[in-house]
Design a protein around this motif. Sequence first.
Motif, PDB file in Angstrom:
ATOM      1  N   HIS A  14       1.163  10.783   0.719  1.00  0.00           N
ATOM      2  CA  HIS A  14       0.389  11.507  -0.294  1.00  0.00           C
ATOM      3  C   HIS A  14       1.358  12.459  -0.986  1.00  0.00           C
TER       4      HIS A  14
ATOM      5  N   ALA B 163      -8.190  10.280  -1.895  1.00  0.00           N
ATOM      6  CA  ALA B 163      -7.447   9.403  -0.976  1.00  0.00           C
ATOM      7  C   ALA B 163      -6.976  10.178   0.248  1.00  0.00           C
ATOM      8  N   TYR B 164      -6.540  11.391   0.012  1.00  0.00           N
ATOM      9  CA  TYR B 164      -6.043  12.253   1.092  1.00  0.00           C
ATOM     10  C   TYR B 164      -7.165  12.571   2.084  1.00  0.00           C
TER      11      TYR B 164
ATOM     12  N   LYS C 206       0.836  -1.190   0.000  1.00  0.00           N
ATOM     13  CA  LYS C 206       0.000   0.000   0.000  1.00  0.00           C
ATOM     14  C   LYS C 206       0.881   1.255   0.000  1.00  0.00           C
TER      15      LYS C 206
ATOM     16  N   THR D  78      -1.908   3.795   6.027  1.00  0.00           N
ATOM     17  CA  THR D  78      -1.636   3.384   4.648  1.00  0.00           C
ATOM     18  C   THR D  78      -2.945   3.438   3.875  1.00  0.00           C
ATOM     19  N   TYR D  79      -2.851   3.410   2.563  1.00  0.00           N
ATOM     20  CA  TYR D  79      -4.068   3.388   1.743  1.00  0.00           C
ATOM     21  C   TYR D  79      -3.806   2.711   0.414  1.00  0.00           C
TER      22      TYR D  79
ATOM     23  N   THR E 222      -5.088   4.289  10.697  1.00  0.00           N
ATOM     24  CA  THR E 222      -5.030   4.378   9.238  1.00  0.00           C
ATOM     25  C   THR E 222      -3.793   5.171   8.811  1.00  0.00           C
TER      26      THR E 222
ATOM     27  N   MET F  15      -8.235   9.506   4.135  1.00  0.00           N
ATOM     28  CA  MET F  15      -7.326   9.166   5.240  1.00  0.00           C
ATOM     29  C   MET F  15      -7.454  10.176   6.372  1.00  0.00           C
TER      30      MET F  15
END
Lengths: 352, 181
Positions: free
Chosen positions: A182, A329-330, A178, A351-352, A349, A333
């Motif tokens: 960012h 995504a930013y 992952k 990782t993504y 959290t 998270m």
Amino acid sequence: MKFVKIALLILITAFFFVAADRLLMPKYMSQSHEGRLTREYYSSEKNHSVIFIGDCEAHENISPAELWRTYGITSYIRGGAQQLIWHSYYLLEDTLRYETPDVVVLSVMAMQYGEPRGEEYNRLNLEGMRFSPTKIRAVRASVLPEEDTLSYFLPILRYHERWKELNRDDFNYFFRRKNVAHNGYMMRSGVMAVDFENFIPGRRLADYSLPDICWEYLDKARELCAEKGIELVLVKAPTIYPYWYREWDDQIAAYADRHGLLYVNLLELADEAGIDYSIHSYNAGFHFNVQGAETIARFFGGILTDNFNLPDMRGDDQTAAVWERKLEAYDAMKAAQEREIAETGRIRTLTY
Amino acid sequence: MKKCLLLLIYIFAAVTFAACEKKETPVPDASPAPTTAAITAAPVIPAEDGFVYVHNGVRVVLGAPAADIIAGLGEPRSVREEPSCAFDGFDRTYIYTDFYVETFPIDDIDYISIINFRNDNVRTAEGLYIGAYTEDMTAVYGESYNREQGMYTYEKSGTQLAILIDDGVIVQITYYFMILD
């Protein structure tokens, strides 16, 4: 037939070699996420207007997502844990193999360190570099006497004993890992205010001269940027710790002045930037939380746009589409971390 | 064919394990031993014979486990935790009114690394204090120091006593555990 058998044997051996290498390499998924930073850059698009380089003062304290949202600036942070100035130089050189940004922003915090800080930090910063002449030079410049240079290119030479400590991560992330950052920014939510009442200034030093080797690499970075037509900016993040001495600051300011570089000491501009040390740090002044990193981005982005002709890329549909996904995504998270902080006081959290 | 296979296995094994023989145990630095690169931290040996600071009968031994010592020193005014740049664990600073004590972690145990005087209310075990003069220092500790500009450093059994002198007057006194260098 014999030739085929030999070739097959070599292929099978090579396969097992690569597989073992991949299995034994640390995955940096559950801890020491910084070990992923160098590698993650290669999967990003390479059209950044601004590249940040430096240690955790770079990768924890400014949000490229906010730079995009506020100014349309495309940026990436090539940061790393305890990244030394020669690491920074070679990561700059590596970056310029792929793209030529308008501006490079170099964090000056590491200018105080003239000696390597340990093998682990060499590993975190350099192991993820793609093979290239730059990586060879970077490793040769960085390794400690007890380290094996070759192991930076054949990691199994270093990690072959890890088979005893393989864990779930090593199997879960064997094929695919992952993301942890960012555009190079490692997000952290949470608040731990700076305790100014018990603030301790740095111990007085016998000699405040920044090490010669750091100046040498800063010169190299400056010359490389000049050669490529890139504006080099020096920056000190507004962190309270580790202590940043006035004597060091004077040397950096004099260097910038001598070479016509912009040097921004954000410590001195913290009030103007809107930084509130009671809410903008997650660990009492060492690093900023995501709100702090966004505040810094809004202020520093203004300085960049005022001083350099940086394009606002929000009107470019293709780039905007890419950043739209990044922002999703930013924001996801950020929301998850804030929820976790509110519910449990801890972030899960990462990782993504 | 068998020979060929053996040769390949040998080369593979040789390359893989070549690093074994020359790998040494690195000296731990201020950050905790990483789990990422299989580095094993050397055991920390308290410098009982080095420079020791004594406060109200509590011996603050550099390199000693911090828990009992900190408990003996009483409630600090504040504790500052300095995160490692990448690894779990914290360097900690226990701030008292007249001095502060820094610790570093290895394998979940904190060890004493630095003691720094904050004012002239405290003295070294040998009686030196901030505000004393150069001649007081040499009378107590002798002439066997390393001098770098105004910093006079004495070494003893894995510890350093660093004394900063400005215009003939002692302005800073710091104890260091030398394994961190």
